[in-house]
Every structure is written in structure tokens, then in C-alpha cells.
Design an enzyme around this catalytic site. Structure first.
Site, PDB file in Angstrom:
ATOM      1  CB  CYS A   3      11.939  62.550  93.953  1.00 16.35           C
ATOM      2  SG  CYS A   3      12.088  63.108  92.230  1.00 16.35           S
ATOM      3  CD  GLU A  27       9.421  68.077  97.848  1.00 20.01           C
ATOM      4  OE1 GLU A  27       8.168  68.098  97.836  1.00 20.01           O
ATOM      5  OE2 GLU A  27      10.083  67.044  97.666  1.00 20.01           O
TER       6      GLU A  27
END
Length: 271
Positions: A2, A114
Site C-alpha cells: 500500500c 495499485e
């Protein structure tokens, strides 16, 4: 992993979701659609109030800096490298194990970004045989629109170069716990893929479902094996993913337009 996420909900909204009892008006953050490492972020935690008569933990919404600085660090310079802690080893790594024992938090988000990283491409990049391509970012969020509750840790660090009464003498920092990305089908997937989070990246933030919030935040729970059970991945089929503009790749870009769903990957990007 993350490395970037979106957080647009304010204290009033989060207070209702997490049953928060205490938050400070001076710690209100503006909506942030491109949260990057070292930024100030919201975290939900259970902790006794400072100077309170009762030692009972109180659920608070606090403003922390993303990038954990262990209490024993001599300087905070490594914070930007400690934005993520791996669920598989968080209980044993010196930088995280004390916080894992008693200083756990939830970092609320709308969802996370992402960038697609295919296995073959990763291998070629590591070997230096392939020029790094412009990658397609995806936004991953709960399919039902609820808060993405990321498991996190927080820590206190004392800046010994400043006097005790200096407002910056204490740092409160945090890290997001990550786990292996789901290989099961997404609840809602783009028409042409990816069909699972593992098709985008091998890691993902560990999402805590509401039934685990109280146990995760409880500072009285300190047994590592018991806590590790809470790090099990959530049930499959709770998340969706869709392509977004590569504008999110620049941390200076920030606004709700970053969350706009594209019909497909941008031209010239991988995947």
C-alpha cells in the site's frame, strides 16, 4: 503493498462508522484523494485519554504521520521506508513487534491505488533487461461502498533535539499491514481484467471486517498467537477494482477526479 490511497471521509462520518468517542477539532484533515507516505492521516485507536482520571481505553480518531518510526530510533529518517508491515512477520520484526503487541490501529480509507506489476515484467526489471514502462493504476475499494478499514500499527517517537514542551517533541506515526493479494475473483472486475487482485500486484493492505475491529483495537490483547489470528484475510468477494487515470501517479495531483472510473487502461500503459 500500500503506497497510495484515498481518504475523503471526515470525522463526523468516521465517528459514526467506528463508534469514536473522542476527536480533536484542531486535528481535522481535508479530504485527500492521493494520500502518500509521510502525509498526516486519520487513525482509529483505543487508548486512555491523556491526563484522564480513568485508565479505561477510549476510542479516538487521531492524526498520525504515515511512515512508522520505532520508539528506539535515533532519527526519523527511515519513516518513508516503513509505510507497510508484512502480516506474515509483523510479530517478530524489531521495528514492529512492540507496536503489534499493544499499539494497533485502523487506518480508514475509501480504497487504495495499485499499479499493475506483472510477474514477467518484475523479473525483467530486476535483471535490468527491460525499461520500466508506464503502468496502469487501479483503484481498489469495497464493492458495497463501505469504509476500507486497513489494519495498522502506531508508535510514539521522542525527538531528543527539542525541549519537552515543544509541540513537535513527540511524533506519532503509523504503518499499514499488508498481506498476500487475493487470487479469488473480484466482486466487480473490469470487463477485460484484471479478474483478481493478484493479477494487479502480489500484495494488498489487510482489510479488517467490522467483526474484528474491537478485538484488533483492544490494547489489553497482547498474546501474539491470538493477535495473529486476526490477520487472516477477509472473506473473498468483498472488493472491486477499476482503472483510473495515470494522473494519480503524480503526488501533486489531488482531487475527486482521480477516482473516476475509466472504460479501460490508458493508451501506452502496461495491462
Amino acid at each position: 503493498m500500500c503506497g497510495r490511497y484515498a481518504a475523503s471521509r471526515g470525522p463526523e462520518d468516521l465517528a459514526g462508522v467506528f463508534e469514536i468517542e473522542k476527536w480533536e477539532p484542531e486535528e481535522v484533515l481535508a479530504p485527500d484523494y492521493n494520500v502518500a507516505p509521510t502525509k498526516e492521516v486519520y487513525a482509529v485507536l483505543d487508548r486512555p485519554l491523556k491526563d484522564a482520571d480513568s485508565p479505561k481505553p477510549v476510542r479516538q480518531l487521531r492524526k498520525l504521520k504515515w511512515g512508522l518510526v520505532p520508539s528506539w530510533s535515533k532519527t526519523p529518517e527511515g519513516a518513508a521506508r516503513m509505510i507497510n508491515a508484512r502480516a506474515e512477520t509483523v510479530h517478530e520484526k524489531p521495528s514492529y513487534r512492540r507496536a503489534f503487541s499493544t499499539r494497533r490501529c485502523i487506518i480508514p480509507a475509501d480504497g487504495y491505488y495499485e499499479w499493475v506489476t506483472a510477474k514477467d515484467e518484475r523479473e525483467l526489471e530486476v535483471e535490468g533487461k527491460k525499461k520500466r514502462q508506464r503502468k496502469q493504476p487501479y483503484f481498489v475499494l469495497p464493492a458495497d461502498g463501505s469504509v476500507f478499514a486497513m489494519a495498522g500499527l502506531y508508535e510514539f517517537w521522542r525527538d531528543r533535539t527539542l525541549p519537552d514542551d515543544h509541540p513537535l517533541s513527540w511524533w506519532v506515526t503509523c504503518s499499514v499491514i499488508t498481506t498476500e493479494a487475493e487470487t479469488t475473483p473480484l466482486a466487480v472486475a473490469p470487463a477485460d481484467g484484471p479478474y483478481a487482485l493478484a493479477d494487479i500486484h502480489p500484495r494488498m493492505p489487510l482489510m479488517l471486517t467490522p467483526d474484528r475491529w474491537d478485538a484488533w483495537l483492544d490494547p489489553a490483547r497482547t498474546e501474539p498467537d491470538e493477535l495473529r489470528e486476526l490477520l487472516a484475510p477477509p472473506p473473498a468477494g468483498l472488493l472491486r477494482a477499476y482503472p483510473v487515470s495515470t494522473a494519480v501517479s503524480n503526488v501533486r495531483n489531488n482531487g475527486p477526479e482521480l477516482l473516476k472510473e475509466l472504460e479501460g487502461p490508458e493508451e501506452g500503459t502496461l495491462f
